[in-house]
Design a protein around this motif. Structure first.
Motif, mmCIF file in Angstrom:
data_model
loop_
_atom_site.group_PDB
_atom_site.id
_atom_site.type_symbol
_atom_site.label_atom_id
_atom_site.label_comp_id
_atom_site.label_asym_id
_atom_site.label_seq_id
_atom_site.Cartn_x
_atom_site.Cartn_y
_atom_site.Cartn_z
ATOM 1 N N ARG A 41 1.157 -1.183 0.410
ATOM 2 C CA ARG A 41 0.092 -0.250 0.056
ATOM 3 C C ARG A 41 0.703 1.938 -0.089
ATOM 4 N NH1 ARG A 41 -2.879 2.639 3.965
ATOM 5 N NH2 ARG A 41 -0.811 2.761 5.157
ATOM 6 N N ASP A 42 1.466 1.101 0.718
ATOM 7 C CA ASP A 42 3.226 2.708 0.502
ATOM 8 C C ASP A 42 3.892 2.391 0.124
ATOM 9 O OD1 ASP A 42 1.995 2.812 3.953
ATOM 10 O OD2 ASP A 42 3.241 2.295 4.601
ATOM 11 N N VAL A 43 4.269 1.718 -0.779
ATOM 12 C CA VAL A 43 5.283 2.096 -1.872
ATOM 13 C C VAL A 43 4.289 2.184 -3.379
ATOM 14 C CG1 VAL A 43 7.960 1.303 -1.415
ATOM 15 C CG2 VAL A 43 5.693 -0.468 -1.675
ATOM 16 N N TYR A 44 3.245 0.589 -2.888
ATOM 17 C CA TYR A 44 2.831 0.813 -5.090
ATOM 18 C C TYR A 44 1.667 1.276 -5.351
ATOM 19 C CZ TYR A 44 6.831 -2.497 -5.253
ATOM 20 O OH TYR A 44 7.854 -2.654 -5.643
ATOM 21 N N THR A 45 1.175 1.953 -3.740
ATOM 22 C CA THR A 45 -0.622 2.774 -4.408
ATOM 23 C C THR A 45 -0.339 4.416 -3.843
ATOM 24 O OG1 THR A 45 -1.381 2.288 -2.821
ATOM 25 C CG2 THR A 45 -1.138 1.149 -4.099
ATOM 26 N N ARG A 46 0.771 5.522 -4.234
ATOM 27 C CA ARG A 46 0.767 6.441 -3.085
ATOM 28 C C ARG A 46 -0.232 6.835 -3.825
ATOM 29 N NH1 ARG A 46 5.570 5.382 -1.761
ATOM 30 N NH2 ARG A 46 6.897 6.804 -3.597
ATOM 31 N N ARG A 47 -0.332 7.055 -5.100
ATOM 32 C CA ARG A 47 -1.300 8.147 -6.285
ATOM 33 C C ARG A 47 -2.530 7.417 -6.274
ATOM 34 N NH1 ARG A 47 4.304 9.368 -6.380
ATOM 35 N NH2 ARG A 47 4.896 11.046 -6.169
ATOM 36 N N ALA A 48 -2.899 6.621 -5.541
ATOM 37 C CA ALA A 48 -4.402 6.512 -5.904
ATOM 38 C C ALA A 48 -3.597 5.700 -7.778
ATOM 39 C CB ALA A 48 -5.153 7.545 -6.404
ATOM 40 N N GLU A 49 -3.305 4.308 -7.104
ATOM 41 C CA GLU A 49 -2.713 3.495 -8.540
ATOM 42 C C GLU A 49 -3.615 2.190 -8.152
ATOM 43 O OE1 GLU A 49 0.075 4.389 -7.013
ATOM 44 O OE2 GLU A 49 1.253 5.180 -7.982
ATOM 45 N N GLY A 50 -4.494 1.783 -7.909
ATOM 46 C CA GLY A 50 -4.706 1.011 -6.979
ATOM 47 C C GLY A 50 -6.035 1.378 -5.823
ATOM 48 N N ILE A 51 -7.171 -0.272 -6.121
ATOM 49 C CA ILE A 51 -7.983 -0.475 -5.182
ATOM 50 C C ILE A 51 -7.979 -1.921 -4.814
ATOM 51 C CG2 ILE A 51 -9.510 1.080 -6.186
ATOM 52 C CD1 ILE A 51 -11.133 -1.479 -7.616
ATOM 53 N N SER A 52 -7.543 -2.713 -4.977
ATOM 54 C CA SER A 52 -6.880 -3.649 -4.530
ATOM 55 C C SER A 52 -5.332 -3.999 -4.498
ATOM 56 C CB SER A 52 -7.642 -4.959 -4.876
ATOM 57 O OG SER A 52 -7.848 -5.915 -4.733
ATOM 58 N N ILE A 53 -5.137 -5.323 -3.682
ATOM 59 C CA ILE A 53 -3.814 -6.035 -3.681
ATOM 60 C C ILE A 53 -3.861 -7.372 -3.349
ATOM 61 C CG2 ILE A 53 -1.353 -5.706 -2.354
ATOM 62 C CD1 ILE A 53 -2.110 -2.397 -1.355
ATOM 63 N N TRP A 54 -2.998 -7.799 -4.427
ATOM 64 C CA TRP A 54 -2.752 -9.173 -3.875
ATOM 65 C C TRP A 54 -1.004 -8.834 -3.969
ATOM 66 C CZ3 TRP A 54 -4.163 -12.779 -8.469
ATOM 67 C CH2 TRP A 54 -6.189 -12.308 -8.616
ATOM 68 N N VAL A 55 -0.660 -10.220 -2.805
ATOM 69 C CA VAL A 55 1.100 -10.121 -2.610
ATOM 70 C C VAL A 55 0.643 -11.528 -2.388
ATOM 71 C CG1 VAL A 55 1.532 -8.117 -0.730
ATOM 72 C CG2 VAL A 55 0.382 -10.379 0.267
ATOM 73 N N VAL A 56 2.047 -11.912 -2.631
ATOM 74 C CA VAL A 56 2.472 -13.859 -2.735
ATOM 75 C C VAL A 56 3.634 -14.090 -2.645
ATOM 76 C CG1 VAL A 56 2.145 -15.912 -4.485
ATOM 77 C CG2 VAL A 56 0.751 -13.923 -5.249
ATOM 78 N N PRO A 57 4.102 -14.930 -1.877
ATOM 79 C CA PRO A 57 5.555 -15.894 -1.953
ATOM 80 C C PRO A 57 6.244 -15.294 -3.525
ATOM 81 C CG PRO A 57 4.131 -16.375 -0.320
ATOM 82 C CD PRO A 57 3.021 -16.002 -1.028
ATOM 83 N N SER A 58 7.337 -14.910 -3.549
ATOM 84 C CA SER A 58 7.990 -15.006 -4.615
ATOM 85 C C SER A 58 8.172 -16.468 -5.207
ATOM 86 C CB SER A 58 9.319 -14.592 -4.559
ATOM 87 O OG SER A 58 8.570 -13.137 -4.695
ATOM 88 N N ASN A 59 8.691 -17.319 -3.999
ATOM 89 C CA ASN A 59 9.026 -18.940 -3.892
ATOM 90 C C ASN A 59 8.592 -19.975 -4.146
ATOM 91 O OD1 ASN A 59 7.751 -18.735 -1.584
ATOM 92 N ND2 ASN A 59 9.673 -19.505 -0.483
ATOM 93 N N ASN A 60 6.463 -19.491 -4.265
ATOM 94 C CA ASN A 60 5.049 -19.774 -4.639
ATOM 95 C C ASN A 60 4.943 -19.362 -6.069
ATOM 96 O OD1 ASN A 60 5.388 -21.223 -2.194
ATOM 97 N ND2 ASN A 60 3.593 -20.227 -1.339
ATOM 98 N N ILE A 61 5.953 -18.629 -6.739
ATOM 99 C CA ILE A 61 5.309 -18.527 -8.175
ATOM 100 C C ILE A 61 6.252 -19.848 -9.223
ATOM 101 C CG2 ILE A 61 5.785 -17.610 -10.134
ATOM 102 C CD1 ILE A 61 5.058 -14.690 -8.324
#
Ligand SMILES: [Fe+2]
Ligand SMILES: [Fe+2]
Lengths: 96, 315
Positions: A41-61
């Motif tokens: 939220r703090d780094v990637y949506t500081r300028r209203a870039e989003g309304i929903s966030i998913w986070v996934v552990p990188s090693n699960n990809i």
């Protein structure tokens, strides 16, 4: 997870507005999923870039191997009949 | 791998770059490309993070609430820029904590400009206008660099940077049109930051060892001198328009090259600062080191908490 390396890595996906897919925007480190969401939220949506966030552990990809690019994706290139432009439509035919 | 194979891979790699096809993390790349990029991106990340210190110095003393909110937002952006860049370096296999420790041990560099002190409020104006302005000049072409994650990070960074420069120029404009004393402050800040800002583009082309290879790899798209010239050309008229004077008697419009001529840069000073002997090098690195030391218990406590919760879940 080794502690000396700090927090694990998470990939961040953002839905920019209702009706659109979540899209990968980058990654960050966080100790758990809750913190990952807060940091995203703090780094990637500081300028209203989003309304929903998913986070996934990188090693699960699991990613496809770029060395198999040809065998994976080449077959679809030769199948031009999958596209409507492959077909002849007689002159004067409309709504097709 | 056999030499022939490597040569073949290198050729395919360079062909992709020549055709402007981006390189992505799992693609084959020459070791030297990977190493050069890790160095360049982590240096860039360190600059964003160390760059917060000179401005952080004035947050509590901003002249009013509007300026304070703006400066806070700008400094917070720089933290974000650091994060995007460390993440990009990690996609190349760099260990984030190791790159940070290299900064703390003095092994890794960051932009020499942040080793100058911020003595007055006008310095917040000069930094936004000149330092962020120079950074933008450097970063805009990198939005087209050959490495995908770096290019994408640069696109985000550049979008955010434009307000940084404007807020700085606004501070300078206000001071320059204020009382005699305020104007004097603005001129003084310009005098102190002008030359270090020109040095931000790095040594002159004939002394810049990696330029040619980096241009071929498209991780550098203009030479240092080209970027410096572009910066001088846009900035001199901006200074004039708000009644300030660039501290260089040799500044003169050169019709034949459609650009300004400018005086000689003191490269001794540049190398001194890069070598660790600038006015604030020690202070900056000490502050970063202390931040890591002081924050260590938080990192550990959060991880211990997460581990404990995960253990309960799986039990
Ligand atoms: Fe920045
Ligand atoms: Fe900035």
């Amino acid at each position: 997870m080794s502690k000396s390396k700090g927090w694990p890595l998470w990939e961040v996906f953002i839905r920019s507005k209702q009706g659109l897919n979540h899209k990968h925007v980058g990654s960050l480190r966080a100790s758990d999923a809750t913190m990952a969401i807060k940091n995203a939220r703090d780094v990637y949506t500081r300028r209203a870039e989003g309304i929903s966030i998913w986070v996934v552990p990188s090693n699960n990809i699991t990613a496809s191997d770029p060395n198999n690019e040809d065998s994976l994706f080449e077959p679809s290139q030769s199948k031009v009949y999958r596209h409507p432009t492959f077909y002849d439509v007689p002159d004067g035919i409309s709504h097709m | 791998m056999m030499d022939v194979d490597i040569q073949d891979l290198e050729k395919k790699f360079q062909d992709k770059i020549d055709q402007d096809i981006k390189i992505e993390p799992n693609d084959w790349m020459p070791d030297a490309y990977r190493k050069t990029l890790i160095r360049q991106i982590s240096q860039h990340a360190h600059s964003e993070v160390v760059g917060m210190l000179p401005e952080g110095n004035w947050i509590t003393r901003a002249p009013n609430l509007r300026r304070k909110a703006v400066l806070l937002a700008k400094v917070q952006d720089e933290a974000g820029h650091g994060l995007y860049l460390y993440s990009a370096a990690e996609t190349l296999g760099a260990d984030r904590e190791q790159t940070i420790d290299d900064l703390h041990s003095g092994k890794a560099k960051y932009s020499s400009i942040f080793n100058y002190p911020t003595l007055s409020w006008a310095d917040m104006g000069a930094i936004g206008w000149l330092v962020d302005g120079a950074a933008i000049m450097n970063q805009v072409p990198l939005c087209r660099c050959s490495y995908g994650p770096y290019a994408r990070a640069m696109i985000r960074v550049c979008k955010e940077e434009s307000f940084h420069q404007r807020q700085g120029f606004e501070i300078m404009t206000k001071l320059a049109s204020g009382t005699a004393e305020q104007k004097e402050m603005a001129q003084d800040a310009l005098n102190r930051f002008w030359w270090p800002a020109l040095m931000m583009f790095g040594p002159i082309d004939s002394d810049s060892s990696h330029t040619e290879q980096s241009m071929r790899w498209k991780i550098k798209r203009h030479t240092n001198d080209e970027l410096r010239q572009m910066f001088v050309d846009v900035t001199v008229p901006q200074a004039e328009s708000i009644g300030l004077t660039v501290p260089d008697q040799d500044i003169k419009w050169n019709k034949s090259k459609e650009g300004y001529d400018y005086g000689p840069i003191d490269w001794d000073e540049f190398w001194q600062v890069v070598g660790g002997n600038g006015p604030c090098n020690k202070e900056r690195v000490d502050a970063r080191r202390k931040a890591k030391e002081d924050g260590k218990w938080v990192v550990e406590a959060a991880m211990a908490f997460a581990d404990k919760r995960n253990a309960k879940k799986t039990a």
